[in-house]
Design an enzyme around this catalytic site. Structure first.
Site, PDB file in Angstrom:
ATOM      1  N   TYR A 153       0.835  -1.208   0.000  1.00  0.00           N
ATOM      2  CA  TYR A 153       0.000   0.000   0.000  1.00  0.00           C
ATOM      3  C   TYR A 153       0.868   1.256   0.000  1.00  0.00           C
ATOM      4  CZ  TYR A 153      -3.934   3.045   1.232  1.00  0.00           C
ATOM      5  OH  TYR A 153      -4.899   4.036   1.236  1.00  0.00           O
ATOM      6  N   THR A 190     -14.654   5.970   7.061  1.00  0.00           N
ATOM      7  CA  THR A 190     -15.465   5.421   5.980  1.00  0.00           C
ATOM      8  C   THR A 190     -16.176   4.162   6.486  1.00  0.00           C
ATOM      9  OG1 THR A 190     -13.666   4.029   5.185  1.00  0.00           O
ATOM     10  CG2 THR A 190     -13.814   6.263   4.275  1.00  0.00           C
ATOM     11  N   PRO A 191     -17.238   3.734   5.800  1.00  0.00           N
ATOM     12  CA  PRO A 191     -17.914   2.488   6.213  1.00  0.00           C
ATOM     13  C   PRO A 191     -16.968   1.306   6.276  1.00  0.00           C
ATOM     14  CG  PRO A 191     -19.282   3.691   4.653  1.00  0.00           C
ATOM     15  CD  PRO A 191     -17.962   4.422   4.716  1.00  0.00           C
TER      16      PRO A 191
END
Length: 256
Positions: A153, A190-191
């Site tokens: 990432y 965020t969800p």
């Protein structure tokens, strides 16, 4: 109406930060092409926008498919007559150190997080170079600072950061009047993030949340709307003199 009469494509627009950007852009007068590999999610965002009086359409898109990028650009030009803004937002998060990450995991992360940004930027430049525009690449604070358990990432988001500068310089050198900038969100509620924390046992979730918040000077997670507001500035003519820049929105995390 800071984006009145502008046309925008937002990838990964079906949830989280992407959905917030789509809603924000539409509220400010843009016609928004909401793309996502999850068409149902994209359509749900479009339904919300239309219900609120905005203008949008949903398009299914796998952002690593080069041919599909050509099709999405063509659909946008056909439906809305132009392209002024592209937000390369689609991406995935994958944890793993340099030792534990497999080559397949590494390659998948680079493909979705970095290759797609190259493809989208390339196609948008070709569509925008006559009239100018704004390309906004969503990187991360993980593209600025390292983390031991985010090798793939980190690499992908760092790639987005420096690629953005290269594309910005090319457009400026060619006189295209296309601004290319990156946004670097910190830890955002965020969800997906909330669900990941809530999936842990209660004691672990509480400990993780406390550790995370302790690292953020503001002491709280950001909201998707915080990132959307930054994207709005970069999409609008207010940022006419910005290109190759990094807009960090992280509650002070990287100031330490």
């Amino acid at each position: 109406m800071r984006l009145k009469d502008k046309v925008a494509i937002v990838t990964g627009g079906g949830s989280g930060i992407g959905a917030a950007i789509c809603n924000c852009f539409a509220q400010q007068g843009a016609s928004v092409v909401v793309t996502d590999i999850n068409l149902a999610g994209a359509q749900n965002v479009v339904d919300q926008i239309i219900k609120s009086g905005g203008n949008a359409m949903a398009v299914e898109q796998d952002v690593v498919d080069e041919q599909r990028w050509s099709e999405v650009i063509a659909i946008t030009l056909s439906e809305f007559g132009g392209l002024d803004v592209l937000v390369n937002n689609a991406g995935i998060g994958m944890r793993g150190s340099v030792e534990s990450t497999t080559l397949a995991e590494w390659q998948r992360t680079q493909s979705i997080n970095l290759d797609s940004v190259f493809l989208g930027t390339q196609q948008a430049v070709r569509a925008m170079k006559q009239n100018g525009g704004s390309i906004i690449n969503i990187s991360s604070i993980e593209g600025i600072v390292g983390e031991a358990t985010c090798a793939a990432y980190n690499a992908s988001k760092g790639g987005v950061r420096i690629f953005t500068k290269s594309a910005a310089l090319h457009c400026a050198n060619e006189g295209y009047r296309i601004r290319v900038n990156s946004i670097h969100p910190g830890f955002i509620a965020t969800p997906l993030v909330i669900a990941a924390i809530e999936s842990l046992p209660a004691s672990e979730a509480e400990q993780l949340s406390a550790q995370l918040l302790a690292k953020i000077p503001f002491g709280e997670l950001g909201n998707p709307e915080d990132i959307a507001n930054g994207a709005l500035f970069l999409a609008s003519d207010e940022s006419r003199y910005m290109t190759g820049s990094e807009l960090v929105i992280d509650g002070g995390y990287t100031a330490q």
